[in-house]
Every structure is written in structure tokens, then in C-alpha cells.
Write a protein that holds these residues in place. Structure first.
Motif, PDB file in Angstrom:
ATOM      1  N   LEU A 238       1.919 -51.517  71.485  1.00 28.65           N
ATOM      2  CA  LEU A 238       0.888 -50.572  71.630  1.00 28.65           C
ATOM      3  C   LEU A 238       1.486 -49.188  71.623  1.00 28.65           C
ATOM      4  N   ARG A 239       2.955 -49.080  72.117  1.00 25.44           N
ATOM      5  CA  ARG A 239       3.548 -47.762  72.018  1.00 25.44           C
ATOM      6  C   ARG A 239       5.033 -47.785  71.605  1.00 25.44           C
ATOM      7  N   VAL A 240       5.128 -48.534  70.244  1.00 24.47           N
ATOM      8  CA  VAL A 240       6.318 -48.534  69.704  1.00 24.47           C
ATOM      9  C   VAL A 240       6.201 -47.497  68.532  1.00 24.47           C
ATOM     10  N   THR A 241       7.497 -47.046  67.958  1.00 27.27           N
ATOM     11  CA  THR A 241       7.335 -46.033  66.994  1.00 27.27           C
ATOM     12  C   THR A 241       7.720 -47.035  65.703  1.00 27.27           C
ATOM     13  N   ALA A 242       7.450 -46.361  64.675  1.00 26.25           N
ATOM     14  CA  ALA A 242       7.992 -47.045  63.334  1.00 26.25           C
ATOM     15  C   ALA A 242       9.279 -47.428  63.412  1.00 26.25           C
ATOM     16  N   GLU A 243      10.228 -46.580  63.752  1.00 18.64           N
ATOM     17  CA  GLU A 243      11.773 -47.070  63.826  1.00 18.64           C
ATOM     18  C   GLU A 243      11.863 -48.132  64.930  1.00 18.64           C
ATOM     19  N   ASP A 244      11.145 -48.166  65.981  1.00 22.85           N
ATOM     20  CA  ASP A 244      11.431 -49.296  66.722  1.00 22.85           C
ATOM     21  C   ASP A 244      10.803 -50.703  65.901  1.00 22.85           C
ATOM     22  N   VAL A 245       9.703 -50.399  65.215  1.00 29.51           N
ATOM     23  CA  VAL A 245       9.292 -51.666  64.366  1.00 29.51           C
ATOM     24  C   VAL A 245      10.485 -52.242  63.517  1.00 29.51           C
ATOM     25  N   TYR A 246      11.051 -51.355  62.799  1.00 28.37           N
ATOM     26  CA  TYR A 246      12.153 -51.737  61.699  1.00 28.37           C
ATOM     27  C   TYR A 246      13.383 -52.086  62.345  1.00 28.37           C
ATOM     28  N   ARG A 247      13.690 -51.417  63.518  1.00 20.61           N
ATOM     29  CA  ARG A 247      14.875 -51.725  64.269  1.00 20.61           C
ATOM     30  C   ARG A 247      14.779 -53.347  64.692  1.00 20.61           C
TER      31      ARG A 247
ATOM     32  N   ARG B 167      17.487 -48.593  57.861  1.00 23.95           N
ATOM     33  CA  ARG B 167      18.227 -49.441  57.142  1.00 23.95           C
ATOM     34  C   ARG B 167      19.770 -49.247  57.280  1.00 23.95           C
ATOM     35  N   GLY B 168      20.237 -48.012  57.350  1.00 19.97           N
ATOM     36  CA  GLY B 168      21.527 -47.761  57.594  1.00 19.97           C
ATOM     37  C   GLY B 168      22.563 -48.350  58.739  1.00 19.97           C
ATOM     38  N   GLU B 169      21.412 -48.683  59.838  1.00 17.98           N
ATOM     39  CA  GLU B 169      22.210 -49.313  60.914  1.00 17.98           C
ATOM     40  C   GLU B 169      22.383 -50.795  60.753  1.00 17.98           C
ATOM     41  N   PHE B 170      22.226 -51.312  59.833  1.00 16.40           N
ATOM     42  CA  PHE B 170      22.428 -52.686  59.365  1.00 16.40           C
ATOM     43  C   PHE B 170      23.067 -52.951  58.166  1.00 16.40           C
ATOM     44  N   PRO B 171      24.381 -52.725  57.963  1.00 13.02           N
ATOM     45  CA  PRO B 171      25.301 -52.723  56.806  1.00 13.02           C
ATOM     46  C   PRO B 171      25.342 -53.952  56.054  1.00 13.02           C
TER      47      PRO B 171
END
Length: 436
Positions: free
Chosen positions: A173-182, A310-314
Motif C-alpha cells: 500500500l505504501r511501498v516505493t518502486a525501489e522497495d518493490v525491486y529490492r 540492480r546495482g545492489e545485486f552483483p
């Protein structure tokens, strides 16, 4: 209205005119197509309506071939309406051929900003009033992104709903797009691990393909370019029940030997083209991250969140995998700016896509206070470790919607509604009626 008879069904086509912007009801209008399906021999006027909201964003509704699959179960109890959400199917189209008529990239992006869940739900309300009248509610079945739309519906027009069924589509309900992909990349990695455990020979086969593409990207039959990153994006299919097997059969068909040595086969490239092209659903790429945009979660917009995270997941770095001994990992339901360079269906829309990615202050899509006071019967199938929709977010949202009943299962993947021959829908119907 055209009426057709298919095996066991009577199908009626409907077309509706709705405002492009529902805040300007007297302004420009677009067309929405919907297909009504009723079981042969049943009186439609004695059946309650069930609106089906397809996954996506940007996918047209299913095209019925008769009384089969989940539709067969639905037709036992309902008069079903299959909606081509705005911009898809036979509704007023939005694609590389039509969008230039809107003007420059800024005008195209402004137009496309009105194609999210909130506008789709307002279309549904216009259609409901046209078909049922002002005061008669209907049932809604939302699959994946269709579930996101259903939660928007519960937030802003709950009085229009008699019951809501959701499969694989409870949004944060209140997640950001970055939260979704993280949260998504670790799930995608788990799907890769499961695939390579099932087909260990694919580890070296995939490394071979990616090594070949790194040395020389290959033209696809439709004019696109197959690069290592594009090949990795075939992992989108790993989130479906049979996707790992389909991917394996694709990989094993990759190479043939010609006069110049090993080359990628025509059959492989043809199949890859079908999986990678967005020609049939460009809105999926254009609006995928926008469907997570909410100013209360982030006023900064989505800004190519999947690419940023994606850069956070080498582990997903194909070059590093080839330089070492690790498997090359496929990605999943992630949209990246390079797709608007390698896919001819998207390339003309690159500037509009960039403007959508940078757009700020998307209106909120969900009302937590309204959902906490919900009175509409709601049930949801939550697929354990769903690659496309985060299970933790789904369960948190389930707790936030008053009275919602969940069925958490690992018997099916995200496509459970489509492949279960009506069993998933039957369980949801029984849950929402209190029979289970």
C-alpha cells in the motif's frame, strides 16, 4: 452489439465511450472494449456480473474459446465481463503507431499518465453504471495487476462492489518502486537457483550463449537486438508454473553449426523474439514502474527503479559471472531503459518513457483508512514466493484490508488462475461466500 456462439457460451461484444481524464468528463473521450460471456442455456438477466481485470499493466483480456479453464468455473455462477483495459486490445490503442498523433514526447507522456489503475477503475465505474445502473454492484476478479486495480476499486468506490476475488495481486500500500525491486531481486535469484538445480546442464549452456552475445550481439528476426542483458531478461518466464521447462527447451535449441562454426539457430532467435518483444503490450514496459508510483510513498517518482536497484545485486552481473565460475543469472519482471533501444516496438517511445520515469508526484492509488474500514467481502490467493508480487507485501496488505481472507499456497505459481482448470477460482468463490 455483435453476438457469437462458441462451444458452451454466448459471447456479446460491447463498446463504451469514456473520458480520457475522468476529472474532465466533458473533454476528450476514448473507447473501451469489453466482451460479455454467458454459459449457453442460462438467462443472463438472472446472473450476477463478474468483471475480470487482467494482469499487466498493458495486457488485453483473455480471448475465450469456449467454456474452459477458470472461465468455465466462473460461468457456473456469473455473467462474466472481460475488459480490455484502456490502451489494450480493441480499446483505443496506445502504441508506437498511435502515440505520435498525440504530439511530442511530453504530450505522449502526459497522455500515458492517464492509463494507470485509478483511470482503469473509473472506466469500470462508467461501464458498470451503463450496464447495471447506478445502484447495482458487481463482483470483481483481479489477476496480478488486475488485483492492484481491485484494491484501488476498494479504496475509492467500494459501494460499487458486492465481492472481490484477487489472485497474485495484493500490492504494497505504501511501498516505493525501489522497495518493490529490492525485494524482487532475491526472489528472482531463488527462481534461478531452482532452475539450475532442475537443469544443471543449463549452467554451461547459458554461459556459452551469453559469451557468444558478449562478443557479438545478434539481430533478431523482428529487427531487435539480442544482447546479454536482453537474453537475461528471459527469466521473466521463471515465475510461471511451466516457465523453467520452457526456458530449458529454448536454451537447448540455441546453437547450430554452419560453415563459419557455431551460430545461434533461427528457431532459437525466432522463439526469443516472441518472448522479448513488447509489440503486443508496449504499455507493460511504459507503465510498469508507474503502477507503483504514489506521492505519499515517494514524491520523486520511479526513476528507473529496477535499473537503479540492480546495482545492489552483483550476482546479476553477467560479465562478472563469465569472468568467474558462477552461473549467469536471469532477471525477471524488471523494465530497463536499454529495452527502449533494443526493441523496435519501444524505440520510438524512448523519450516518453524517460519522461514517465522522471515524472514526480503520482497520485496515491490506495486509501489505507478506507481499506481498514472495508465492508466488502474480499478473498485473495497469495502464491508462496511469487516471483512477481512480494509475498510479505501481500500479507501486510491483507492484514490492512478489513475482513480480507487469504489462501496462501505453494501448489501454484503466479499463473495459478490460468493453469488450475478452475480450482483456484473455485476456492476463492467458496472462501468469499464463507463455505470454507
Amino acid at each position: 452489439m455483435p453476438v457469437h456462439r462458441l462451444p458452451g457460451t454466448v459471447v456479446t461484444d460491447h463498446r463504451f465511450r469514456v473520458p480520457l481524464d475522468h476529472a474532465e468528463p466533458d473533454g476528450e473521450r476514448i473507447e473501451i472494449f469489453a466482451r460479455e460471456v454467458v454459459a449457453a442455456g442460462k438467462d443472463p438477466d438472472r446472473l450476477p456480473w463478474l468483471l475480470f481485470l487482467q494482469g499487466g499493466p498493458g495486457n488485453r483480456s483473455p480471448r475465450p474459446l469456449g467454456k474452459d479453464g477458470w472461465l468455465a468455473r466462473a460461468l457456473d455462477d456469473y455473467r462474466v465481463l472481460l475488459l480490455d483495459q484502456r490502451g489494450t486490445g480493441l480499446s483505443t490503442p496506445a502504441n508506437r503507431l498511435t502515440l505520435p498523433a498525440r504530439g511530442d514526447a511530453a504530450a505522449q507522456a502526459e497522455y500515458l499518465s492517464r492509463f494507470r489503475a485509478d483511470a482503469i477503475v473509473r472506466d469500470c465505474e462508467s461501464i458498470r453504471r451503463s450496464l447495471l445502473g447506478e445502484d447495482r454492484p458487481w463482483s470483481v476478479l483481479g489477476q496480478s495487476f488486475g488485483g492492484f486495480c481491485a484494491v484501488n476499486y476498494l479504496s475509492f468506490a467500494p459501494d460499487a462492489l458486492s465481492e472481490v476475488l484477487i489472485t497474485g495481486g495484493l500490492p504494497g500500500l505504501r511501498v516505493t518502486a525501489e522497495d518493490v525491486y529490492r525485494a524482487a531481486y532475491p526472489r528472482i535469484q531463488r527462481k534461478n537457483t531452482a532452475h539450475y538445480a532442475r537443469y544443471p546442464e543449463d549452467v554451461e549452456a547459458v554461459r556459452d550463449i551469453v559469451r557468444h552475445l558478449r562478443d557479438s550481439p545478434v539481430a533478431l528476426p523482428g529487427g531487435g537486438v539480442l544482447t546479454p542483458r536482453a537474453f537475461q531478461s528471459l527469466g521473466l518466464m521463471l515465475g510461471s508454473g511451466s516457465g523453467s521447462h520452457v526456458l530449458h527447451y529454448l536454451i537447448e535449441d540455441a546453437f547450430v553449426t554452419g560453415p563459419a562454426g557455431r551460430v545461434l539457430s533461427d528457431s532459437f532467435l525466432f522463439e526469443v523474439q516472441g518472448h522479448l518483444s513488447f509489440a503486443a503490450n508496449p504499455l507493460y514496459a511504459l507503465l510498469h514502474e508507474a503502477c507503483y508510483g504514489q506521492e505519499s510513498a515517494s514524491a520523486q517518482g520511479t526513476r528507473w527503479a529496477a535499473e537503479t536497484v540492480r546495482g545492489e545485486f552483483p550476482a546479476f552481473d553477467a560479465d562478472a559471472a563469465l569472468d568467474g565460475e558462477e552461473p549467469v543469472l536471469f532477471t525477471g519482471e524488471t523494465i530497463h531503459p536499454w529495452m527502449f533501444e533494443t526493441d523496435p516496438a519501444l524505440a520510438p517511445l524512448r523519450e516518453a518513457a524517460e519522461l514517465l520515469a522522471q515524472r514526480e508526484q503520482w497520485p496515491d492509488l490506495y486509501d489505507p483508512d478506507r481499506l481498514a474500514a472495508n465492508k466488502v467481502p474480499v478473498t485473495a490467493a497469495v502464491y508462496h514466493d511469487d516471483m512477481y508480487v512480494d509475498t510479505a507485501d501481500s500479507l501486510e496488505t491483507a492484514r490492512a484490508i478489513r475482513g480480507l481472507r487469504t489462501w496462501v499456497t505453494d501448489e501454484y505459481e503466479h499463473d495459478g488462475l490460468r493453469v488450475s482448470d478452475g480450482r483456484v477460482l473455485d476456492r476463492l468463490v467458496r472462501l468469499v461466500r464463507g463455505e470454507l
